[in-house]
Design a protein around this motif. Structure first.
Motif, PDB file in Angstrom:
ATOM      1  N   SER A 247      29.287  70.590  34.516  1.00 36.12           N
ATOM      2  CA  SER A 247      28.919  70.602  35.927  1.00 36.12           C
ATOM      3  C   SER A 247      28.291  69.259  36.286  1.00 36.12           C
ATOM      4  O   SER A 247      27.529  68.699  35.500  1.00 36.12           O
ATOM      5  CB  SER A 247      27.937  71.743  36.219  1.00 36.12           C
ATOM      6  OG  SER A 247      27.696  71.860  37.594  1.00 36.12           O
TER       7      SER A 247
ATOM      8  N   SER B 278      26.272  67.868  39.547  1.00 36.34           N
ATOM      9  CA  SER B 278      25.734  68.135  40.883  1.00 36.34           C
ATOM     10  C   SER B 278      25.719  66.844  41.695  1.00 36.34           C
ATOM     11  O   SER B 278      25.728  65.741  41.151  1.00 36.34           O
ATOM     12  CB  SER B 278      24.339  68.749  40.801  1.00 36.34           C
ATOM     13  OG  SER B 278      23.427  67.852  40.212  1.00 36.34           O
TER      14      SER B 278
ATOM     15  N   ASP C 175      23.488  65.334  43.223  1.00 32.61           N
ATOM     16  CA  ASP C 175      22.335  64.445  43.083  1.00 32.61           C
ATOM     17  C   ASP C 175      22.348  63.681  41.764  1.00 32.61           C
ATOM     18  O   ASP C 175      21.367  63.038  41.393  1.00 32.61           O
ATOM     19  CB  ASP C 175      21.019  65.211  43.249  1.00 32.61           C
ATOM     20  CG  ASP C 175      20.806  66.255  42.167  1.00 32.61           C
ATOM     21  OD1 ASP C 175      21.753  66.516  41.377  1.00 32.61           O
ATOM     22  OD2 ASP C 175      19.695  66.821  42.096  1.00 32.61           O
TER      23      ASP C 175
ATOM     24  N   ASP D  68      30.908  68.392  41.427  1.00 31.50           N
ATOM     25  CA  ASP D  68      30.969  69.729  42.010  1.00 31.50           C
ATOM     26  C   ASP D  68      30.388  69.660  43.423  1.00 31.50           C
ATOM     27  O   ASP D  68      29.167  69.683  43.604  1.00 31.50           O
ATOM     28  CB  ASP D  68      30.190  70.729  41.152  1.00 31.50           C
ATOM     29  CG  ASP D  68      30.910  71.050  39.855  1.00 31.50           C
ATOM     30  OD1 ASP D  68      31.989  71.656  39.921  1.00 31.50           O
ATOM     31  OD2 ASP D  68      30.392  70.675  38.785  1.00 31.50           O
TER      32      ASP D  68
ATOM     33  N   LYS E 187      27.650  72.058  44.508  1.00 27.51           N
ATOM     34  CA  LYS E 187      26.344  72.056  43.840  1.00 27.51           C
ATOM     35  C   LYS E 187      25.559  70.840  44.333  1.00 27.51           C
ATOM     36  O   LYS E 187      25.773  69.715  43.877  1.00 27.51           O
ATOM     37  CB  LYS E 187      26.507  72.038  42.322  1.00 27.51           C
ATOM     38  CG  LYS E 187      27.111  73.340  41.795  1.00 27.51           C
ATOM     39  CD  LYS E 187      27.123  73.420  40.292  1.00 27.51           C
ATOM     40  CE  LYS E 187      27.680  74.772  39.835  1.00 27.51           C
ATOM     41  NZ  LYS E 187      27.720  74.894  38.365  1.00 27.51           N
ATOM     42  N   GLU E 188      24.673  71.075  45.263  1.00 23.31           N
ATOM     43  CA  GLU E 188      23.951  69.995  45.927  1.00 23.31           C
ATOM     44  C   GLU E 188      22.976  69.292  44.996  1.00 23.31           C
ATOM     45  O   GLU E 188      22.784  68.077  45.078  1.00 23.31           O
ATOM     46  CB  GLU E 188      23.208  70.553  47.147  1.00 23.31           C
ATOM     47  CG  GLU E 188      22.578  69.497  48.032  1.00 23.31           C
ATOM     48  CD  GLU E 188      23.596  68.615  48.733  1.00 23.31           C
ATOM     49  OE1 GLU E 188      23.239  67.476  49.076  1.00 23.31           O
ATOM     50  OE2 GLU E 188      24.756  69.068  48.923  1.00 23.31           O
ATOM     51  N   ASN E 189      22.345  70.051  44.110  1.00 22.87           N
ATOM     52  CA  ASN E 189      21.339  69.467  43.230  1.00 22.87           C
ATOM     53  C   ASN E 189      21.262  70.250  41.927  1.00 22.87           C
ATOM     54  O   ASN E 189      21.986  71.242  41.747  1.00 22.87           O
ATOM     55  CB  ASN E 189      19.973  69.437  43.912  1.00 22.87           C
ATOM     56  CG  ASN E 189      19.621  70.792  44.514  1.00 22.87           C
ATOM     57  OD1 ASN E 189      19.754  71.821  43.860  1.00 22.87           O
ATOM     58  ND2 ASN E 189      19.188  70.794  45.773  1.00 22.87           N
ATOM     59  N   LYS E 190      20.385  69.811  41.038  1.00 22.45           N
ATOM     60  CA  LYS E 190      20.336  70.440  39.720  1.00 22.45           C
ATOM     61  C   LYS E 190      19.870  71.894  39.781  1.00 22.45           C
ATOM     62  O   LYS E 190      20.164  72.684  38.878  1.00 22.45           O
ATOM     63  CB  LYS E 190      19.436  69.638  38.782  1.00 22.45           C
ATOM     64  CG  LYS E 190      17.960  69.684  39.095  1.00 22.45           C
ATOM     65  CD  LYS E 190      17.173  68.928  38.025  1.00 22.45           C
ATOM     66  CE  LYS E 190      15.681  68.994  38.274  1.00 22.45           C
ATOM     67  NZ  LYS E 190      14.921  68.270  37.222  1.00 22.45           N
TER      68      LYS E 190
ATOM     69  N   ALA F 181      21.059  74.052  41.529  1.00 22.31           N
ATOM     70  CA  ALA F 181      22.265  74.878  41.691  1.00 22.31           C
ATOM     71  C   ALA F 181      22.986  75.111  40.370  1.00 22.31           C
ATOM     72  O   ALA F 181      23.959  75.876  40.311  1.00 22.31           O
ATOM     73  CB  ALA F 181      23.215  74.222  42.691  1.00 22.31           C
ATOM     74  N   ILE F 182      22.530  74.450  39.309  1.00 16.93           N
ATOM     75  CA  ILE F 182      23.155  74.605  37.991  1.00 16.93           C
ATOM     76  C   ILE F 182      22.495  75.759  37.246  1.00 16.93           C
ATOM     77  O   ILE F 182      21.273  75.778  37.066  1.00 16.93           O
ATOM     78  CB  ILE F 182      23.034  73.307  37.170  1.00 16.93           C
ATOM     79  CG1 ILE F 182      23.761  72.157  37.874  1.00 16.93           C
ATOM     80  CG2 ILE F 182      23.589  73.510  35.762  1.00 16.93           C
ATOM     81  CD1 ILE F 182      23.551  70.805  37.210  1.00 16.93           C
TER      82      ILE F 182
END
Length: 354
Positions: free
Chosen positions: A245, A247, A249, A279, A282-285, A287-288
């Protein structure tokens, strides 16, 4: 491109389509990567639920599940072929949700495949056509797109490496390994490949090293706790890995242990190049999602118990490496700073390739 055309020409054994996951005559066949290369054994699934279990059990991993969930959808269509159309579609919908969530960290990617397979299968069912065949052919097209797109990534990565470089890998990057091999051959470049073994399933030892040595590259295996030694000794010019993944950011999730190698590489000035496609969802970590697996898989190695009863274990499957440890993210559209992935979008929408 016809489904009769294939993009796996020149790929190692592990990356040939039939050796990833394959649907035929009411069965999905998946190469068991847990025992390769000691054995070339396939797990045979006659129910899509068995495909889900195979993915969860690490029969296949890395990008392998992208193919397996598509083939699992073809199997689901076969399982429901004698039901009324409405029930076939409902069965296929259920399968798409369950297959699409087989593992949490990469579920967003799986769902792209299963949702598309559901739409393809539904259209075939409503038209009175063979839904299994339609989904199978769509899955082959998906593999063609993925191999073709990732070849651009492989080409961009190989351009960064001078001939004869020492390159350290982590885990099994699947498609990028095959496309890197093809790009190196085309550019008449060679590399010295160092593969971290990757506990607890030893993917680096059994899978990555198999691909590179099969392709004729000088291949050296190191245990996970040797990486600092070879970095400090000067064996390594570049560290690279794929990402499960990425993200927006600039944080990346990959096999557990990726971050600690990045820290060590950063300490001695060895650049870390991540390969993959951002991805966009997935805007930032945050979201992981990090998957935690059965600790028993740490307490056992290749079927052998390695610790006394009563010993505890923990198994986070992935870790997250922050942008400050990443030299660049290599994509199909070029090489980007992890701090500037928005530029990836400037050249158009993300291509559909899962």
């Amino acid at each position: 491109m016809s489904s009769l055309d294939r993009e796996d020409k020149g790929m190692p054994f592990l990356l040939k389509y039939e050796n990833v996951a394959w649907y035929e005559d009411g069965e999905v066949r998946i190469l068991d990567r847990r025992v390769f290369p000691t054995k070339k054994k396939f797990v045979h699934c006659t129910d899509y639920v068995e495909v889900i279990q195979a993915i969860r059990d690490m029969v296949t991993q890395s990008a392998g599940p992208y193919t397996a969930v598509g083939m699992g959808m073809a199997l689901a269509a076969y399982q429901s072929k004698d039901k009324p159309k409405k029930e076939q579609i409902a069965f296929l919908k259920k399968a798409s949700i369950e297959l699409g969530n087989a593992r949490p960290t990469t579920a967003n990617r799986y769902r792209q495949i299963t949702n598309r397979a559901f739409n393809v299968g539904t259209s075939a069912i409503e038209a009175g056509k063979n839904a299994s065949l339609a989904i199978f052919e769509d899955t082959i097209e998906s593999m063609n797109r993925r191999y073709s797109l990732m070849q651009k990534v492989g080409n961009n990565l190989v351009e960064l490496f001078p001939d004869g470089s020492g390159i350290l890998t982590q885990c099994y990057g699947e498609t990028i390994i095959g496309t890197m091999i093809r790009a190196a051959r085309k550019a008449n470049k060679t590399f010295r490949i160092f593969n971290a073994e990757t506990r607890p399933f030893l993917q680096g030892a059994r899978l990555t090293s198999s691909c590179f040595v099969e392709a004729g590259f000088e291949t050296t295996l190191v245990t996970d706790n040797m990486t600092n030694f070879i970095l400090e000794r000067g064996d390594i010019d570049f560290y690279t890995s794929a990402a499960d993944s990425i993200s927006m950011d600039g944080n990346i999730a990959n096999k557990i242990g990726t971050k600690q190698i990045a820290i060590l590489a950063n300490r001695v000035g060895v650049p870390y190049f991540v390969t993959g496609i951002p991805d966009l969802d997935k805007e930032n970590k945050e979201a992981i999602t990090i998957e935690y697996r059965d600790p028993q898989q740490v307490l056992n190695l290749m079927g052998q118990r390695i610790a006394l009863d009563g010993v505890k274990a923990i198994y986070p499957a992935f870790d997250v490496t922050p942008p400050e440890l990443i030299g660049a993210i290599v994509t199909d559209r070029g090489v980007f700073s992890p701090y500037d992935l928005r530029r990836y979008l400037e050249s158009g929408e993300k291509e559909e390739f899962y």
